[in-house]
Design a protein around this motif. Structure first.
Motif, PDB file in Angstrom:
ATOM      1  N   ILE A 164       0.799  -1.079  -0.246  1.00  0.00           N
ATOM      2  CA  ILE A 164      -0.008  -0.033   0.012  1.00  0.00           C
ATOM      3  C   ILE A 164       0.911   1.177  -0.033  1.00  0.00           C
ATOM      4  O   ILE A 164       1.706   1.235   0.935  1.00  0.00           O
ATOM      5  N   ASP A 190      -1.875  -1.026  -3.823  1.00  0.00           N
ATOM      6  CA  ASP A 190      -3.104  -0.166  -3.484  1.00  0.00           C
ATOM      7  C   ASP A 190      -2.468   1.275  -3.350  1.00  0.00           C
ATOM      8  O   ASP A 190      -1.327   1.195  -2.892  1.00  0.00           O
ATOM      9  N   LEU A 226      -8.307  -1.533   4.097  1.00  0.00           N
ATOM     10  CA  LEU A 226      -7.712  -2.435   3.031  1.00  0.00           C
ATOM     11  C   LEU A 226      -6.939  -3.755   3.626  1.00  0.00           C
ATOM     12  O   LEU A 226      -6.430  -4.730   2.934  1.00  0.00           O
TER      13      LEU A 226
END
Lengths: 344, 344
Positions: free
Chosen positions: A196, A215, A231
């Motif tokens: 992420i 992400d 997430l």
């Protein structure tokens, strides 16, 4: 020769300085082919008080060996080499452990009588220990990628490695600067499954996706933390790479790290106290990282660059001649450019 | 039954409270045979504002199972058991990773409707997950040693383990309280060669030498740091166990740790900000540790206690009946006693 000097915040000049010469039998003189501006150069660019003793700037460079001292064994004139962002003997106890940043004979470029990297040439102390030969010519198209071995790629790798990234791991990378993007590359190299990237500059985060981010979270602070939790099933990631160096980024790191997880910071901290009290103690959070011993990682990372499987040189989005280096500082400081490449 | 309550700093009373009963089918009720006062109990003893809702005290105990809920499978009435200092289901993702202090169903003794450990009995939530059966009778002479599995030995072990102590290592232990002494035992168990104990109470540091400390440094602050440097060729130790929880002790830890080394803190931090800035960043210091998941270590450490190769129960230097528990707090707070054992 010509070299970059900083006289004050915002005041970067290119001037004549003494040509580098061999001082010690372990020195080499390197003609610089490529250099660049580092995010950490922007800290003095924002804050250096005016001085009559300007700083010699630059600590990332590659070039061609011109001359070697009598005790240099592993290098010869004509070798194409990359220099890590601190020099080191590579033989002391710290160096042998891979902590060349603590070398008992080591030091920083541009300090004392040592040249900086943003110039036409440099005297390299402990050349055998410091420099790594590159198996390419000085006209190789890979040079910008190889230049990242000097600092930014190794710094991202240090973050990922000390954070303990392992195959299958979840990782948050805080910061979409060149180090953060190198952190993404490194987390992927080490087998992370979920990466992420927290950043709000879409051109940069798009590059991050190309590098392996699964992400992107543009929100900061509590909203950003909440988004990372969403997430990750509410838990946060096991590994967090803090690639900014501001206190807010550290606070955000503790917010997104899973209980029992590790935050590695490689952004040079612009603060003295870390808010890291009882709540994080109860969660068994580890804070690691530090200045990257780039020298320790160059041989390990170089094959990935040479075979084109990673393209870290894509972080350079502006190229300047040495005489225009001040514009590179300005563009990076204004966030117009991600990282400026300099061709002396 | 009788149990310990704290009404304010310095105001500890033993009073009648409700007898524990099975609330949930996963509960057990344990008659407490041994309990003790923890160094962390002294923080509220120094600072708790007066309250009409007194705290139930104590989180270290062993005893005999009296009754089990219908879903308890691994325990039966009559079993002698030890309880770690937080309860946990021992089945969730965190527990399976050995981080029972982050158990999604876990919690602290003495909070809500859960009994404290300084009483005659306790309802134990998630008894199968929380309690560990001891292969001894309730009259065993080893009980004080086994009681340390509840907290203090496991906390010292957590410090040593998370600091990365490995055979041949050099270790500094900061603090000569019971946790620091357990840190010495643990560093030795993990093979440390040099164990420097920093503390100024000779009775305690003498016990530390018995436990395996190779050097004792009574100086604090800069003098103490200089002395540790002298003992380690100028470098400091690779591992530092911070067993105090005060900011000065953390600063001292960074002072005595070698570049690239690890400080593990297990003293509950009585501060929010850690002075951990650029200089330590340049030295690649790691700060780890946290509240010890004692449950993760009990089976591993128990054999060393049972075979007598370690004698952690020697940290108990005063024994009191439950009605006299307040005197145990006072004696520890006045540093008359190292750690008070309670026989309800």
């Amino acid at each position: 020769m010509r070299a970059t000097l900083m006289y004050a915040a915002g005041d970067v000049r290119v001037e004549d300085v003494a040509d580098p010469k061999i001082h010690q039998p372990t020195d080499a003189v390197v003609r610089i082919v490529l250099s660049c501006v580092c995010g950490s150069d922007l800290w003095p660019y924002k804050s250096l008080p005016a001085t009559d003793e300007p700083r010699r700037m630059g600590h990332e460079f590659l070039g061609v060996v011109e001359e070697t001292g009598s005790q240099v064994r592993g290098l010869k004139a004509g070798d194409v080499v990359v220099a890590p962002f601190v020099y080191s003997d590579n033989t002391c106890a710290y160096c042998r452990e891979g902590l060349q940043t603590s070398c008992v004979h080591g030091g920083q470029w541009g300090v004392g009588d040592v040249d900086g990297g943003q110039g036409q040439a440099a005297r390299v102390p402990y050349a055998d220990g410091t420099l790594v030969r590159l198996p390419v010519g000085e006209d190789s198209e890979l040079l910008p990628d190889l230049l990242t071995l000097s600092d930014v790629l190794c710094t991202g790798y240090h973050a990922a490695l000390t954070a303990g990234v392992a195959p299958g791991d979840s990782v948050t990378v805080i910061g979409d600067g060149a180090v953060g993007l190198a952190g993404v590359i490194s987390a992927k190299l080490l087998g992370a499954e979920q990466i992420i990237l927290m950043g709000r500059h879409q051109v940069r985060t798009d590059l991050g996706r190309d590098f392996g981010a699964t992400d992107v979270v543009a929100d900061r602070g509590e909203e950003g933390v909440a988004r990372v939790k969403e997430l990750t099933g509410g838990e946060g990631t096991r590994r967090v790479l803090e690639c900014v160096g501001l206190k807010d980024a550290v606070v955000q790191s503790f917010g997104v790290v899973r209980d029992g997880g590790t935050v590695s910071r490689v952004g040079a901290p612009q603060f003295t106290d870390v808010p890291f009290g009882f709540d994080d103690f109860l969660r068994n959070i580890t804070l690691t990282g530090g200045v990257a011993p780039a020298r320790a990682y160059i041989e390990e990372l170089m094959p990935h660059v040479l075979d084109g499987s990673i393209r870290p040189g894509r972080v350079f989005d502006r190229t300047l001649g040495l005489e225009d280096v001040a514009d590179g500082y300005r563009a990076m400081n204004d966030r117009e450019a991600l990282k400026a490449l300099i061709r002396p």
